[in-house]
Design an enzyme around this catalytic site. Sequence first.
Site, PDB file in Angstrom:
ATOM      1  N   GLY A  97      45.055  48.930  49.145  1.00 31.92           N
ATOM      2  CA  GLY A  97      44.538  49.690  48.017  1.00 31.92           C
ATOM      3  C   GLY A  97      45.490  50.717  47.445  1.00 31.92           C
ATOM      4  O   GLY A  97      45.043  51.706  46.865  1.00 31.92           O
ATOM      5  N   SER A  98      46.804  50.457  47.536  1.00 34.93           N
ATOM      6  CA  SER A  98      47.719  51.445  46.934  1.00 34.93           C
ATOM      7  C   SER A  98      47.588  51.450  45.410  1.00 34.93           C
ATOM      8  O   SER A  98      47.718  52.504  44.775  1.00 34.93           O
ATOM      9  CB  SER A  98      49.167  51.197  47.368  1.00 34.93           C
ATOM     10  OG  SER A  98      49.679  50.021  46.793  1.00 34.93           O
ATOM     11  N   ASN A  99      47.302  50.305  44.819  1.00 30.94           N
ATOM     12  CA  ASN A  99      47.051  50.295  43.370  1.00 30.94           C
ATOM     13  C   ASN A  99      45.749  51.027  43.040  1.00 30.94           C
ATOM     14  O   ASN A  99      45.687  51.762  42.056  1.00 30.94           O
ATOM     15  CB  ASN A  99      46.981  48.859  42.840  1.00 30.94           C
ATOM     16  CG  ASN A  99      48.346  48.288  42.559  1.00 30.94           C
ATOM     17  OD1 ASN A  99      48.991  48.658  41.592  1.00 30.94           O
ATOM     18  ND2 ASN A  99      48.811  47.406  43.437  1.00 30.94           N
ATOM     19  N   ASN A 152      43.426  41.755  36.141  1.00 29.26           N
ATOM     20  CA  ASN A 152      44.046  41.570  37.454  1.00 29.26           C
ATOM     21  C   ASN A 152      45.524  41.908  37.333  1.00 29.26           C
ATOM     22  O   ASN A 152      46.101  41.826  36.244  1.00 29.26           O
ATOM     23  CB  ASN A 152      43.897  40.117  37.904  1.00 29.26           C
ATOM     24  CG  ASN A 152      44.497  39.875  39.286  1.00 29.26           C
ATOM     25  OD1 ASN A 152      44.330  40.686  40.198  1.00 29.26           O
ATOM     26  ND2 ASN A 152      45.208  38.772  39.446  1.00 29.26           N
ATOM     27  N   HIS A 200      49.199  40.750  39.090  1.00 30.35           N
ATOM     28  CA  HIS A 200      49.836  39.761  39.964  1.00 30.35           C
ATOM     29  C   HIS A 200      51.281  40.205  40.202  1.00 30.35           C
ATOM     30  O   HIS A 200      51.972  40.594  39.254  1.00 30.35           O
ATOM     31  CB  HIS A 200      49.810  38.379  39.304  1.00 30.35           C
ATOM     32  CG  HIS A 200      50.287  37.313  40.234  1.00 30.35           C
ATOM     33  ND1 HIS A 200      49.500  36.802  41.242  1.00 30.35           N
ATOM     34  CD2 HIS A 200      51.483  36.696  40.345  1.00 30.35           C
ATOM     35  CE1 HIS A 200      50.197  35.911  41.929  1.00 30.35           C
ATOM     36  NE2 HIS A 200      51.399  35.819  41.404  1.00 30.35           N
ATOM     37  N   ILE A 205      36.510  35.462  41.145  1.00 31.67           N
ATOM     38  CA  ILE A 205      35.404  36.140  40.458  1.00 31.67           C
ATOM     39  C   ILE A 205      34.432  35.078  39.943  1.00 31.67           C
ATOM     40  O   ILE A 205      34.828  34.179  39.190  1.00 31.67           O
ATOM     41  CB  ILE A 205      35.945  37.012  39.301  1.00 31.67           C
ATOM     42  CG1 ILE A 205      36.870  38.108  39.852  1.00 31.67           C
ATOM     43  CG2 ILE A 205      34.807  37.630  38.498  1.00 31.67           C
ATOM     44  CD1 ILE A 205      36.248  39.037  40.886  1.00 31.67           C
ATOM     45  N   LEU A 209      41.181  39.254  46.832  1.00 36.19           N
ATOM     46  CA  LEU A 209      41.593  37.890  47.154  1.00 36.19           C
ATOM     47  C   LEU A 209      40.525  36.833  46.893  1.00 36.19           C
ATOM     48  O   LEU A 209      40.759  35.649  47.106  1.00 36.19           O
ATOM     49  CB  LEU A 209      42.066  37.827  48.613  1.00 36.19           C
ATOM     50  CG  LEU A 209      43.240  38.777  48.915  1.00 36.19           C
ATOM     51  CD1 LEU A 209      43.713  38.617  50.349  1.00 36.19           C
ATOM     52  CD2 LEU A 209      44.395  38.556  47.942  1.00 36.19           C
ATOM     53  N   LYS A 210      39.354  37.257  46.442  1.00 38.78           N
ATOM     54  CA  LYS A 210      38.311  36.252  46.179  1.00 38.78           C
ATOM     55  C   LYS A 210      38.230  35.938  44.689  1.00 38.78           C
ATOM     56  O   LYS A 210      38.590  36.766  43.852  1.00 38.78           O
ATOM     57  CB  LYS A 210      36.957  36.776  46.654  1.00 38.78           C
ATOM     58  CG  LYS A 210      36.831  36.742  48.156  1.00 38.78           C
ATOM     59  CD  LYS A 210      35.447  37.115  48.579  1.00 38.78           C
ATOM     60  CE  LYS A 210      35.067  36.460  49.866  1.00 38.78           C
ATOM     61  NZ  LYS A 210      34.754  35.060  49.782  1.00 38.78           N
TER      62      LYS A 210
HETATM   63  C1  GAR Z   1      49.599  43.992  44.989  1.00 38.82           C
HETATM   64  O1  GAR Z   1      50.977  43.743  45.086  1.00 38.82           O
HETATM   65  C2  GAR Z   1      48.959  43.035  44.003  1.00 38.82           C
HETATM   66  O2  GAR Z   1      49.800  42.706  42.921  1.00 38.82           O
HETATM   67  C3  GAR Z   1      48.733  41.844  44.874  1.00 38.82           C
HETATM   68  O3  GAR Z   1      48.263  42.360  46.087  1.00 38.82           O
HETATM   69  C4  GAR Z   1      48.893  43.636  46.296  1.00 38.82           C
HETATM   70  C5  GAR Z   1      47.826  44.640  46.677  1.00 38.82           C
HETATM   71  O4  GAR Z   1      48.411  45.844  47.085  1.00 38.82           O
HETATM   72  N1  GAR Z   1      47.793  40.917  44.277  1.00 38.82           N
HETATM   73  C6  GAR Z   1      47.941  39.603  44.338  1.00 38.82           C
HETATM   74  O5  GAR Z   1      48.828  39.073  44.980  1.00 38.82           O
HETATM   75  C7  GAR Z   1      46.887  38.816  43.562  1.00 38.82           C
HETATM   76  N2  GAR Z   1      47.246  37.431  43.479  1.00 38.82           N
HETATM   77  P1  GAR Z   1      47.534  47.155  47.245  1.00 38.82           P
HETATM   78  O6  GAR Z   1      46.313  46.780  48.089  1.00 38.82           O
HETATM   79  O7  GAR Z   1      48.421  48.124  47.966  1.00 38.82           O
HETATM   80  O8  GAR Z   1      47.142  47.622  45.882  1.00 38.82           O
END
Ligand code: GAR
Length: 187
Positions: A13-15, A102, A104, A88, A85-86
């Site tokens: 969840g850093s984003n 989203n 990516h 929608i 990861l699921k």
């Molecule tokens: C992020 O790098 C995001 O782009 C990726 O998961 C990571 C989550 O990091 N998403 C995907 O790969 C979707 N296909 P976070 O939990 O630290 O935000």
Amino acid sequence: MTSNLAIFASGGGSNAEAIIEYFKNSDLGNVALIVTNNENAKVIDRAQNHEIPFYILEAGELEEGEFSDVLIAMEIDFVVLAGFLKKIPQDILAAYPQKIVNIHPALLPNYGGKGMYGKNVHEAVKAAGDTESGITIHYVNENYDEGQVIVQQKVSLAPTDDALEIANKVLALEHEFYPKTIASLLS
Ligand code: GAR
């Protein structure tokens, strides 16, 4: 008008953290709910630290097709996927047309699709010997990583960068661009 955001995340969840911090200083959005499918996800700690309500999905709950009712009851206006990861389901897509985004960690359409998330993406970029990677922010549709692209940002890679270094470069771009892109969509 301030939009209520729900952030869906499966992991660290850093984003989510970057988005929460950003909207503390913006009237455009308010992070009203964190949704996760992983009861051990660090994003739950982040929600608690910021006193944001969180919802842990039970196995199969999303697929039952009624979670949109929960989002609507909580007056959610906009859905942000951040490492979720699921897939929608259709009920949520129908309730939130062009209001689900989203991020990516690569330059789609390269390195997208089922199974292409997190570390897998960066290892594939490394294996291909690419000289650049980046981020793609896109609307969400019924297929993984295929919705309309909103923004892409690139970063140069050094031949010596390993998958972890690529991940860190890409994550820095994510934290910089995801919150402000969401803000521009809300304004
Ligand atoms: C992020 O790098 C995001 O782009 C990726 O998961 C990571 C989550 O990091 N998403 C995907 O790969 C979707 N296909 P976070 O939990 O630290 O935000």
